[in-house]
Scaffold this motif. Sequence first.
Motif, short mmCIF file in Angstrom:
data_model
loop_
_atom_site.label_atom_id
_atom_site.label_comp_id
_atom_site.label_asym_id
_atom_site.label_seq_id
_atom_site.Cartn_x
_atom_site.Cartn_y
_atom_site.Cartn_z
N SER A 197 0.83 -1.21 0.00
CA SER A 197 0.00 0.00 0.00
C SER A 197 0.86 1.25 0.00
CB SER A 197 -0.89 0.03 1.25
OG SER A 197 -1.81 -1.02 1.21
N ARG B 105 1.43 4.19 -3.16
CA ARG B 105 1.18 5.62 -2.87
C ARG B 105 2.43 6.47 -3.05
NH1 ARG B 105 -2.50 2.46 -0.45
NH2 ARG B 105 -4.46 3.31 0.33
N THR C 153 -5.57 -1.91 -6.01
CA THR C 153 -5.07 -0.65 -5.47
C THR C 153 -4.51 0.21 -6.59
OG1 THR C 153 -4.48 -1.83 -3.45
CG2 THR C 153 -3.56 0.36 -3.71
N ARG D 262 -7.52 1.53 -8.83
CA ARG D 262 -8.49 2.41 -8.17
C ARG D 262 -7.84 3.74 -7.78
NH1 ARG D 262 -10.79 -2.51 -5.29
NH2 ARG D 262 -12.48 -3.23 -6.62
N ARG E 250 -17.45 1.43 -7.29
CA ARG E 250 -17.14 2.10 -6.03
C ARG E 250 -16.23 3.32 -6.21
NH1 ARG E 250 -14.78 -2.30 -2.21
NH2 ARG E 250 -16.72 -3.30 -2.73
N SER F 88 -13.51 1.29 2.62
CA SER F 88 -12.45 1.00 1.65
C SER F 88 -11.44 2.13 1.58
CB SER F 88 -13.07 0.78 0.27
OG SER F 88 -12.06 0.83 -0.71
N ARG G 114 -7.18 2.08 6.59
CA ARG G 114 -5.74 2.41 6.56
C ARG G 114 -5.54 3.84 6.09
NH1 ARG G 114 -3.64 -2.33 2.92
NH2 ARG G 114 -5.35 -3.31 4.01
N ILE H 223 -8.14 -6.59 6.84
CA ILE H 223 -9.00 -7.14 5.78
C ILE H 223 -8.27 -8.18 4.91
CG2 ILE H 223 -8.57 -5.21 4.15
CD1 ILE H 223 -11.93 -7.06 4.73
N GLU I 172 -16.91 -7.88 2.39
CA GLU I 172 -15.86 -7.33 1.50
C GLU I 172 -14.89 -8.41 1.00
OE1 GLU I 172 -14.83 -4.06 0.06
OE2 GLU I 172 -16.99 -4.21 0.17
N ARG J 89 -2.95 -14.26 -1.85
CA ARG J 89 -3.10 -14.52 -0.40
C ARG J 89 -3.77 -15.86 -0.12
NH1 ARG J 89 -3.50 -8.46 -0.01
NH2 ARG J 89 -1.41 -7.97 0.70
C1 S3P Z 1 -5.65 -1.37 0.10
C2 S3P Z 1 -6.91 -1.38 0.66
C3 S3P Z 1 -7.70 -2.61 0.87
C4 S3P Z 1 -6.83 -3.86 0.77
C5 S3P Z 1 -5.88 -3.81 -0.39
C6 S3P Z 1 -4.97 -2.62 -0.28
C7 S3P Z 1 -4.98 -0.08 -0.09
O1 S3P Z 1 -8.69 -2.69 -0.11
O2 S3P Z 1 -7.65 -5.02 0.68
O3 S3P Z 1 -5.11 -5.00 -0.45
O4 S3P Z 1 -3.75 -0.07 -0.34
O5 S3P Z 1 -5.65 0.95 0.02
P1 S3P Z 1 -10.12 -1.96 0.08
O6 S3P Z 1 -9.89 -0.50 0.05
O7 S3P Z 1 -10.95 -2.41 -1.09
O8 S3P Z 1 -10.65 -2.46 1.38
#
Ligand code: S3P
Length: 439
Positions: free
Chosen positions: A22, A26, A93, A96, A124, A165, A192, A316, A340, A392
């Motif tokens: 993650s 970013r 990730t 999106r 979403r 999310s 997160r 999650i 989810e 996973r």
């Molecule tokens: C992530 C958010 C989570 C997670 C994914 C990484 C992120 O997904 O399951 O592996 O880096 O923001 P969701 O935002 O769909 O819960």
Amino acid sequence: MKTVSKISTGLKGKIRIPGDKSVSHRALMLGAIASGTTKIKGLLESEDVLNTAKALRALGAFVVKKEDGTYEVTGVSEFSSPDGALDMGNSGTGVRLLTGLVAGCPLKVAFTGDASLCSRPMKRVTEPLSMMGARFETAGGGTLPMTEYGSAALKALTYELPVPSAQVKSAVLLAGLKANGVTSVVEPVPTRDHTERMLRAFGADISVESRNGGNVISVRGGSALKASEVIVPADVSSAAFPTVAALITKDSDILLENVGINPLRAGIIDVLKEMGADVSYESERDAAGEPVADIRVRSSELRGVVVPPEKAPSMIDEYPVLAVAAAFAEGETRLCGLSELKVKESDRFEAIIKGLTANGIVCFAEGDDLIIRGKGKNACGGGLIEAKLDHRIAMAFMVMGTACERPVVIDDVSSVATSFPDFIGLMNSKGARIDDYRD
Ligand code: S3P
């Protein structure tokens, strides 16, 4: 080629887990829009993150790997139209967050991905970003392949997350950087917060206010980001696999170095402790705005627990491997509120039930809850797992095999390269017995 994981004892030694996925996505993305050159230490070099780097290069940013292994990203004030579709591989990730990043650019950007990613919901993100002024053409069902038309006149939005999310929150906040005014995301349950932490470090005008147990995160559009230095901690989601392996195998004692323990990510550690796990943090410290620690894990007798739905956002991605731990616990475990899990890299809700059942464990659904009847130390194994392009699921069942009486076979572990490329080599170097399987 199938893979087999056989019973092993005594996982020992120090383990260097690769960088946080993650945080890595970013860091590349913020670097690509910041003025100046961002230095990233410890970037995760997995397929998902390298696809994000490639996509950002296609949009005009400069991403280079230096001789010492650090990455440098030099941002651009305007993205340019990429030649052809951005192939985001397996990464939800990646795609999106990028939809948010390009929403404020007057460009046409096409996205595609592998069979797993092309089956995952994009509505979403397309829904809130469309309210801000971006336009989307998706495949029927709101999935990839998808084309986004960004807008130079993005409108600020106040958006309450309909699902907890961090990806959706981040997409809206990244779009908000280019919108006219203040964009706010209301999250009823905290998710997160790497985007918020990093935006602050890059100089964005961002504020976070706690409200009714959740947060309201606001970003003002128009302020330019400044390059920063990012130190990527080891990924606690990846660390969870050797952690559970060490807990369920006999005579194990491992130290996982420099792992990110952000409280909005490390829910798995709290739950394992509640199950009786001998897990502790050593040398807790801060690394460029993220809390980190070394994690000590020793073999443990586990007991079943109830994990409430509020815990889900902070762990999650860890339910597949937690379900494996529950299989080796005494008594029943109930994992609550897991809708989810059905829209991850595969339908993990179903994959957990199928995989545990194939290995002789009683596991079933009650609504969105999963119930697992633990067998203590005597989990039998012998199952064949279909990984369905889900890293996973593949890793969780390789972990299961390390403590079952009979080996566990996984049909295809190639997806592991998306997040933890040397998982098998690393596990075997500490005492696991994971190998190619010929039938
Ligand atoms: C992530 C958010 C989570 C997670 C994914 C990484 C992120 O997904 O399951 O592996 O880096 O923001 P969701 O935002 O769909 O819960």
